[in-house]
Every structure is written in C-alpha cells, then in structure tokens.
Design a protein around this motif. Sequence first.
Motif, PDB file in Angstrom:
ATOM      1  N   GLY A  76      33.421  16.053 -27.793  1.00  0.00           N
ATOM      2  CA  GLY A  76      32.364  16.648 -26.990  1.00  0.00           C
ATOM      3  C   GLY A  76      30.976  16.277 -27.492  1.00  0.00           C
ATOM      4  O   GLY A  76      30.789  15.914 -28.659  1.00  0.00           O
ATOM      5  N   ASP A  77      30.013  16.355 -26.619  1.00  0.00           N
ATOM      6  CA  ASP A  77      28.613  16.103 -26.955  1.00  0.00           C
ATOM      7  C   ASP A  77      28.043  17.361 -27.625  1.00  0.00           C
ATOM      8  O   ASP A  77      28.040  18.434 -27.016  1.00  0.00           O
ATOM      9  CB  ASP A  77      27.832  15.791 -25.679  1.00  0.00           C
ATOM     10  N   PRO A  78      27.580  17.246 -28.871  1.00  0.00           N
ATOM     11  CA  PRO A  78      27.080  18.438 -29.575  1.00  0.00           C
ATOM     12  C   PRO A  78      25.979  19.175 -28.826  1.00  0.00           C
ATOM     13  O   PRO A  78      25.866  20.400 -28.922  1.00  0.00           O
ATOM     14  CB  PRO A  78      26.553  17.870 -30.905  1.00  0.00           C
ATOM     15  N   SER A  79      25.165  18.442 -28.059  1.00  0.00           N
ATOM     16  CA  SER A  79      24.076  19.094 -27.327  1.00  0.00           C
ATOM     17  C   SER A  79      24.581  19.908 -26.140  1.00  0.00           C
ATOM     18  O   SER A  79      23.838  20.725 -25.598  1.00  0.00           O
ATOM     19  CB  SER A  79      23.078  18.041 -26.827  1.00  0.00           C
ATOM     20  N   LYS A  80      25.861  19.708 -25.763  1.00  0.00           N
ATOM     21  CA  LYS A  80      26.426  20.443 -24.629  1.00  0.00           C
ATOM     22  C   LYS A  80      27.449  21.483 -25.087  1.00  0.00           C
ATOM     23  O   LYS A  80      27.411  22.636 -24.647  1.00  0.00           O
ATOM     24  CB  LYS A  80      27.066  19.466 -23.643  1.00  0.00           C
ATOM     25  N   VAL A  81      28.362  21.085 -25.974  1.00  0.00           N
ATOM     26  CA  VAL A  81      29.390  22.037 -26.409  1.00  0.00           C
ATOM     27  C   VAL A  81      28.813  23.117 -27.317  1.00  0.00           C
ATOM     28  O   VAL A  81      29.479  24.120 -27.603  1.00  0.00           O
ATOM     29  CB  VAL A  81      30.553  21.319 -27.128  1.00  0.00           C
ATOM     30  N   GLY A  82      27.571  22.925 -27.765  1.00  0.00           N
ATOM     31  CA  GLY A  82      26.926  23.960 -28.574  1.00  0.00           C
ATOM     32  C   GLY A  82      26.815  25.291 -27.841  1.00  0.00           C
ATOM     33  O   GLY A  82      26.713  26.350 -28.473  1.00  0.00           O
ATOM     34  N   PHE A  83      26.858  25.228 -26.513  1.00  0.00           N
ATOM     35  CA  PHE A  83      26.744  26.457 -25.725  1.00  0.00           C
ATOM     36  C   PHE A  83      28.061  27.242 -25.649  1.00  0.00           C
ATOM     37  O   PHE A  83      28.079  28.364 -25.162  1.00  0.00           O
ATOM     38  CB  PHE A  83      26.277  26.126 -24.305  1.00  0.00           C
ATOM     39  N   VAL A  84      29.165  26.631 -26.115  1.00  0.00           N
ATOM     40  CA  VAL A  84      30.460  27.308 -26.056  1.00  0.00           C
ATOM     41  C   VAL A  84      30.440  28.584 -26.908  1.00  0.00           C
ATOM     42  O   VAL A  84      31.039  29.594 -26.537  1.00  0.00           O
ATOM     43  CB  VAL A  84      31.579  26.354 -26.512  1.00  0.00           C
ATOM     44  N   VAL A 124      17.826  21.974 -31.420  1.00  0.00           N
ATOM     45  CA  VAL A 124      18.296  20.754 -32.092  1.00  0.00           C
ATOM     46  C   VAL A 124      18.525  19.629 -31.096  1.00  0.00           C
ATOM     47  O   VAL A 124      18.358  18.442 -31.435  1.00  0.00           O
ATOM     48  CB  VAL A 124      19.578  21.031 -32.910  1.00  0.00           C
ATOM     49  N   SER A 125      18.893  19.954 -29.855  1.00  0.00           N
ATOM     50  CA  SER A 125      19.105  18.896 -28.857  1.00  0.00           C
ATOM     51  C   SER A 125      17.796  18.251 -28.426  1.00  0.00           C
ATOM     52  O   SER A 125      17.803  17.130 -27.898  1.00  0.00           O
ATOM     53  CB  SER A 125      19.834  19.461 -27.636  1.00  0.00           C
ATOM     54  N   ARG A 126      16.685  18.936 -28.656  1.00  0.00           N
ATOM     55  CA  ARG A 126      15.371  18.370 -28.329  1.00  0.00           C
ATOM     56  C   ARG A 126      14.692  17.748 -29.535  1.00  0.00           C
ATOM     57  O   ARG A 126      13.507  17.405 -29.486  1.00  0.00           O
ATOM     58  CB  ARG A 126      14.475  19.456 -27.747  1.00  0.00           C
ATOM     59  N   GLY A 127      15.429  17.617 -30.624  1.00  0.00           N
ATOM     60  CA  GLY A 127      14.904  16.923 -31.788  1.00  0.00           C
ATOM     61  C   GLY A 127      14.229  17.787 -32.824  1.00  0.00           C
ATOM     62  O   GLY A 127      13.690  17.255 -33.804  1.00  0.00           O
ATOM     63  N   SER A 128      14.221  19.087 -32.633  1.00  0.00           N
ATOM     64  CA  SER A 128      13.595  19.968 -33.620  1.00  0.00           C
ATOM     65  C   SER A 128      14.493  20.110 -34.849  1.00  0.00           C
ATOM     66  O   SER A 128      15.711  19.975 -34.775  1.00  0.00           O
ATOM     67  CB  SER A 128      13.337  21.356 -33.031  1.00  0.00           C
TER      68      SER A 128
END
Length: 452
Positions: free
Chosen positions: A302-310, A195-199
């Motif tokens: 938080g940035d969703p593209s980063k905190v998604g890894f939590v 999703v962070s890459r636009g898919s």
Amino acid sequence: MHAIPVSQSLPETLDPNIFSSPSSPKVGSEPQGHITEQVQTIWNPYKNRYRVLASCILSFANGMNDSAPGALIASLERDYNIAYGTVSIIFVCNALGFIAAAFFISTLSTRIGRAKSLMISEALLMIGYTAIVTTPPFGVVAASFFVTGVGMAMNLAICQVFCANLANNTALVGAYQGAYGIGGIFGPLIATALVSRGSKWSRFYIIELCLAALNFGIAPRTFWKYEQESKSLLPQPASEQQDRERGTVKRNDRTKRQWQSFKTLMSNKPTVLGALFIFAYQGSEVAISGWIISFLVQFRHGDPSKVGFVTSGFWAGITLGRFTLSFLAHRIGERTFVFFVTVGALILELLIWFVPSIPGDSVAVAFSGLLLGPVYPCAVHVFQRLIPRKMQISSLSLIGSVGSSGGAVAPFMTGMLAQHVGTFVLHPICIGLFVCMGISWFLLPKAERRDE
C-alpha cells in the motif's frame, strides 16, 4: 492508553468514602461508625459539569497522542535509519512512564490536590512535546515518550476516576472514553496529511503541545477546591475523623494497613483476572493501531500516504462502538456481549491476515475497532459489580496499570519479531491476545445483583 495507574499506598491516600462506587450504594448497610455516601452528580457540585468537559478535552488529547505513532513509524524509520525493533522502543518508554507514575500519583494528588497535580501533568506533557518538536536524536525521542507517559498517566488517573465515581457513571465514562476515541480518529488523519505533504513527522506534536498548553490553563482551574467540595458532601466517619484531628494515626500502623490492603488486593480473583483481561485488550488495541499500517505497506504494498488513514478508521470504529454498542451490551448483558465481540474481533483479524485486499482489510480493521470499542466500558461495569466497594478504586487502578503495560509489551513484541520475520506477526499476536481475553473473561465469577 486509557489506563489508571496505581500506587500501593492508594487505599490509604485516596479515601474510599470519597471515591466509592456510585453504582451500588446500600443504604443502612454500613457498620457502626461509618456513613452512607452521598454520590456526586454532573450537576452537583456546580463545577462538576466543567470538570467533566475538561476531562473529555484531556482525553481527546491523549487519544491523538496514542493513535498517531502508527502513521509516523515509517517516517521515524526513514529519518533515523532504524528498524522495527528499535522504533518500537517508543511504546515501551511510554508505558514505563505510566508505570512510574503509579508509585506517586495517589500520594501526590492527595497532598497537593488534583488541580495542582493536573498542572504538573500538563507541564510534563509540554516538556515532552517541546523536545519532540525539535526533531532530536532518537534517544531523546524515546525519553520524551517516557515523560509524556508520566504526564498522561497523571491526568488519566485523576479524570477517569472522577468520571467513574459520579452518578450515571456508565454514560459519563462512555463520554470520556468516546472523547479519547475521537482524538484517536484525528491523530492519524493529521499525522498522515502532514507527512504526505513533506512535513517533518515531529511537526505533528506542535498540535499536541498546543493542546497541552490549553489544558494547562483549563483543567487545573476546573478542579480547584475539588477536595473541599467533596469533604463538605461526604463527611468522614466520626471515629476516623477524631483520630486524624488528634493525630493518633501512627506511621507504622499506616504502613501495616497499606501492606495488608495490597495483599488483599492481590488475592482478589476479579482483580487479578481483570488485570489479565485488560492487559490483553489494550495490548491488542495498541498493537493494531501501531502496526497495521506497516503491515499494509509491507505485505499489501500500500501507499503510505493513503493507507495511513486506516488507523483512523480503526479508531472511528472504536468511538462509534463506545457511543452505540455500549447500550446494546447493557441490554443483553455485558458478560455475554464481551464474549461475542471478542470472537468477532478474532475472526476479523484472521480475515485481515489472509485476505490480500487493501480495501477489504481496511473495512475489516474498522469493524474490529467497532467490536472492540465497548469492551473497556463493559469490563469496568462488570468489575465494579464483582469487586468489593472499598477496594474498587485501588483494584481498578491496578487493572489499568497492568493494562498500560500490555499496551507496551504487545507492540514492542510485534516490532521485535517484525524486524526478523515481517509485520504479519501482528495477527498471530493479536489472535493470541483475543484468546487470552476470552479465557480470563470466562474465569471471572458471576456478579451478584446489588441493591441500587
């Protein structure tokens, strides 16, 4: 959701002599007309080693499925223009699939065998994932989560019961649950990266579809002729075998026995308290996995593209805990250990709630997963010592089924309340569930030592 669905007909349809617990056989203690069971191992029959491997692959796919929604919720809200309360319906639909499967999986697996039942389960998963991949209307997405819930419940019921009833079941169930945790690590990582890459969020389920197709070919083949091998190792009691051969077991007698077994099940204190404990445990686990990212985005900016890894850190903690702390729990005693880790998880939840730091919260989430990881294997070990041998499969199945509903109720309540007051409600809900875990665990009777 690592739960075992249950059917009220389970004591009749699943022969307790085949699946009785290997942790506590008593040689020479059976009444006349019964036999002492011969416990299967991972090496005997020969195909069991491949069955364990197939079970772990299925568990891995289930873990990916359960952990990904937390990283995809924001995309679902945006694409369908829906609020927290609406998107949380997917958790309910998934759990309803587990509950629906409880009414037929036992009978189905007995009538057609575990191999064909696994084929049906993976076919249902492929149908559900195919529908999701097309990014359909939200109503279809919710219905697809119900279908995948049924499919997951079927393969989980067969595989987890199989692993739990082999010799050295603590290690094998740990491996099975560990595979689930590994899948839980990869699910959010892949979903967030996509999703962070636009898919489209739905493209994640292409991977799940491929795994289901792989398991459709592997799992049924490994379990082929499993029933015949079990019967050859574990002959039935002579009196029951003669009755079946003569066809003298009447339908009304069977119904009475089933109803009596169910009443006995519901009057068993460890079963009822165990169901409450797992309800709270799985509720907290799924709620944290599903909503912690939304909390970090809304309240920690938080940035969703980063905190998604939590979420992956949470599942990494669970996996590491199951592979490492389970052995420590066995050394100091499962009852005491579960008390300590439950209190520890509660304290960490308070820190996540009140410490306004994304790095700090992320570390605390991972450590809470580490503490919660060994809870389920420890609980199963204690339940097996408390519950009479002939009730264990039906009791553990009921406990697992109620647990799966906890995995729906808690995240659904979080979503509904978050829609009105904010996602911080995740923390008081989880704290309440941890308190419920502690109370129900304290009320469990002490296990008597059994002859090994």
